[in-house]
Design an enzyme around this catalytic site. Structure first.
Site, PDB file in Angstrom:
ATOM      1  N   ARG A  58     -54.036 -72.677 -72.239  1.00  0.00           N
ATOM      2  CA  ARG A  58     -53.818 -71.381 -72.902  1.00  0.00           C
ATOM      3  C   ARG A  58     -55.143 -70.681 -73.209  1.00  0.00           C
ATOM      4  NH1 ARG A  58     -52.749 -71.138 -77.958  1.00  0.00           N
ATOM      5  NH2 ARG A  58     -51.674 -73.144 -77.957  1.00  0.00           N
ATOM      6  N   TYR A 111     -46.039 -45.848 -66.903  1.00  0.00           N
ATOM      7  CA  TYR A 111     -45.176 -46.883 -66.333  1.00  0.00           C
ATOM      8  C   TYR A 111     -44.063 -47.132 -67.356  1.00  0.00           C
ATOM      9  CZ  TYR A 111     -43.762 -51.282 -64.243  1.00  0.00           C
ATOM     10  OH  TYR A 111     -43.044 -52.282 -63.664  1.00  0.00           O
ATOM     11  N   ASP A 183     -54.772 -47.473 -67.524  1.00  0.00           N
ATOM     12  CA  ASP A 183     -54.042 -48.259 -66.532  1.00  0.00           C
ATOM     13  C   ASP A 183     -54.471 -47.750 -65.156  1.00  0.00           C
ATOM     14  OD1 ASP A 183     -52.183 -49.277 -64.701  1.00  0.00           O
ATOM     15  OD2 ASP A 183     -50.553 -49.286 -66.169  1.00  0.00           O
ATOM     16  N   LYS A 208     -49.837 -55.602 -57.977  1.00  0.00           N
ATOM     17  CA  LYS A 208     -49.785 -54.492 -57.033  1.00  0.00           C
ATOM     18  C   LYS A 208     -50.947 -54.576 -56.035  1.00  0.00           C
ATOM     19  CE  LYS A 208     -46.369 -53.581 -59.719  1.00  0.00           C
ATOM     20  NZ  LYS A 208     -46.403 -52.625 -60.819  1.00  0.00           N
TER      21      LYS A 208
HETATM   22  C1  LIG Z   1     -46.192 -52.635 -62.183  1.00  0.00           C
HETATM   23  C2  LIG Z   1     -46.991 -51.855 -63.146  1.00  0.00           C
HETATM   24  C3  LIG Z   1     -47.220 -52.330 -64.445  1.00  0.00           C
HETATM   25  C4  LIG Z   1     -46.635 -53.625 -64.937  1.00  0.00           C
HETATM   26  O1  LIG Z   1     -47.109 -54.701 -64.195  1.00  0.00           O
HETATM   27  P1  LIG Z   1     -46.331 -56.113 -64.060  1.00  0.00           P
HETATM   28  O2  LIG Z   1     -47.282 -56.930 -63.294  1.00  0.00           O
HETATM   29  O3  LIG Z   1     -45.039 -55.810 -63.353  1.00  0.00           O
HETATM   30  O4  LIG Z   1     -46.078 -56.578 -65.445  1.00  0.00           O
HETATM   31  C5  LIG Z   1     -48.005 -51.568 -65.285  1.00  0.00           C
HETATM   32  N1  LIG Z   1     -48.518 -50.392 -64.885  1.00  0.00           N
HETATM   33  C6  LIG Z   1     -48.300 -49.894 -63.653  1.00  0.00           C
HETATM   34  C7  LIG Z   1     -48.889 -48.582 -63.280  1.00  0.00           C
HETATM   35  C8  LIG Z   1     -47.535 -50.601 -62.738  1.00  0.00           C
HETATM   36  O5  LIG Z   1     -47.302 -50.109 -61.513  1.00  0.00           O
END
Ligand SMILES: *Cc1c(COP(=O)(O)O)cnc(C)c1O
Length: 392
Positions: A58, A111, A183, A208
């Protein structure tokens, strides 16, 4: 840290060179959850040292630490950390900054899980958010209150690929002594580096583009060492640490990030132009098109325009359903940023949980299609879109 003059393609392959202590060119996965201490002094030290990846799982693990180093260098950040998912990274970072009674300024569009977290979760703990039009930097300044601790941005953002002016917002935040999180999932560090524009912390869904192969779930946050130590402390209590296997996959995917992003950028640019000229297609939303209302801003803060685009089928909802069903190469699946092209009709997703009014407020039309353009041959993708448009 990797010197600035080394280009991103090289950083992605060599930023973790110092971790190659076992002569293996390719990183091994370290699945051990606990580690031997040399002596009592060493044990006591490792137990409290932030980001120590060789104490207990952790606290961190060597594979995730290695991945974090590469992402931090790509973003031009001092330090980084891997979490179990993009939302794990986003929520842990926000929770590390705000306390009961604090205020957040965020965008009208984020998101969806990020918006849910702010609206449904943070409000239960006495943290309120003001949502502003991200295309107007001054709107962020106007929303700041004496108790504002955080400005949260995301650029480009779904569904209309709207942008936020990184430089303008970071200046507003610094003047007000407010922290900023961006983000950067859609752009990836190849196309945009928010820290260069004065943003404090950058969050990624590594699920992604960073992973890039639709086969792992992970998140990352990068920024100053001081902030990252605080976030690490929160992770210790909450537990959303990045798992070694997913970190290993992400590290493997990340090696080709520059090559993949170049293809995503080129393919999406060609497809946006093709769609724009098609008689069955209305508006096309892509920051690389000169018709995008913020194209000039895109040119200022992005070095490529990414693989995400949205377009409107003038025929509406049912034409959209038929179009998606008629596609052969482009796959109808959630997520984005991987090598395969994925499409979704947002109205289908949203109808499950939002009213028609709420859908419209998000800028979503019934015939809207969101596309994560992959790295297939662009002519093959265009031929697939063309036949599906003709048959729908
Ligand atoms: C997919 C996504 C998230 C969340 O990510 P996870 O890995 O699914 O938790 C946050 N912000 C954006 C822009 C995303 O495309």
């Amino acid at each position: 840290m990797t010197p600035k003059k080394i280009s991103p393609a090289t950083v992605a392959l060599h930023a973790d060179g110092a971790f190659r202590t076992d002569h293996a060119v390719s990183p091994p996965i370290c699945q051990s959850v606990t580690y031997l201490a040399d002596d009592a002094h060493d044990f006591a030290h490792k137990a409290v040292e932030p980001h120590n990846s060789e104490f207990y799982g952790r606290h961190g693990n060597p594979t995730a630490t290695r991945l974090a180093r590469v992402i931090a260098d790509l973003e031009g950040a001092e330090s980084g950390m891997i979490l179990s998912s993009g939302m794990g990274a986003m929520t842990t970072t926000i929770l590390s900054i705000v306390s009961q009674g604090d205020h957040i300024v965020a965008q009208d569009s984020h998101y969806s899980a990020t918006t849910n977290f702010l609206q449904k979760f943070m409000t239960r703990y006495g943290v309120d958010t003001t949502y502003v039009d991200q295309t107007r930097p001054q709107a962020f300044a106007e929303a700041i209150r004496p108790n504002t601790k955080l400005i949260l941005i995301e650029t480009p953002v779904n569904p209309l690929t709207a942008l936020t002016d990184l430089h303008a917002v970071s200046r507003i935040a610094r003047a007000a002594d407010v922290l900023t999180i961006c983000d950067n999932t859609f752009a990836s560090p190849i196309n945009q580096r928010p820290i260069d524009f004065g943003i404090d912390l950058v969050v990624h869904s590594a699920t992604k583009y960073i992973g890039g192969h639709h086969d792992l779930l992970a998140g990352a946050v990068v920024g100053s060492r001081e902030h990252l130590e605080r976030i690490w402390g929160t992770t210790m209590d909450l537990g959303p640490v990045g798992a070694p296997f997913d970190a290993w996959l992400a590290l493997r995917g990340l090696r080709t990030l520059k090559a993949r992003i170049d293809l995503h950028n080129a393919n999406a640019g060609k497809i946006a132009k093709f769609l724009k000229e098609h008689s069955s297609v209305g508006e096309v939303y892509y920051p690389g098109l000169t018709s995008h209302p913020q194209h000039d801003l895109a040119r200022r803060q992005m070095t490529g325009f990414g693989g995400m685009l949205t377009f409107d089928l003038t025929g509406g909802y049912d034409v959209g359903l038929r179009f998606v069903a008629n596609l052969r190469l482009c796959l109808n699946a959630a997520s984005l940023g991987g090598v395969e092209t994925l499409v979704v009709q947002p109205a289908v997703m949203f109808r499950a949980r939002l009213t028609d009014m709420q859908i419209k407020a998000q800028g979503v039309t019934p015939g809207m299609i969101r596309m994560s353009v992959g790295i297939e041959d662009s002519d093959d993708l265009i031929a697939d879109l063309d036949q599906a448009l003709r048959q729908s």
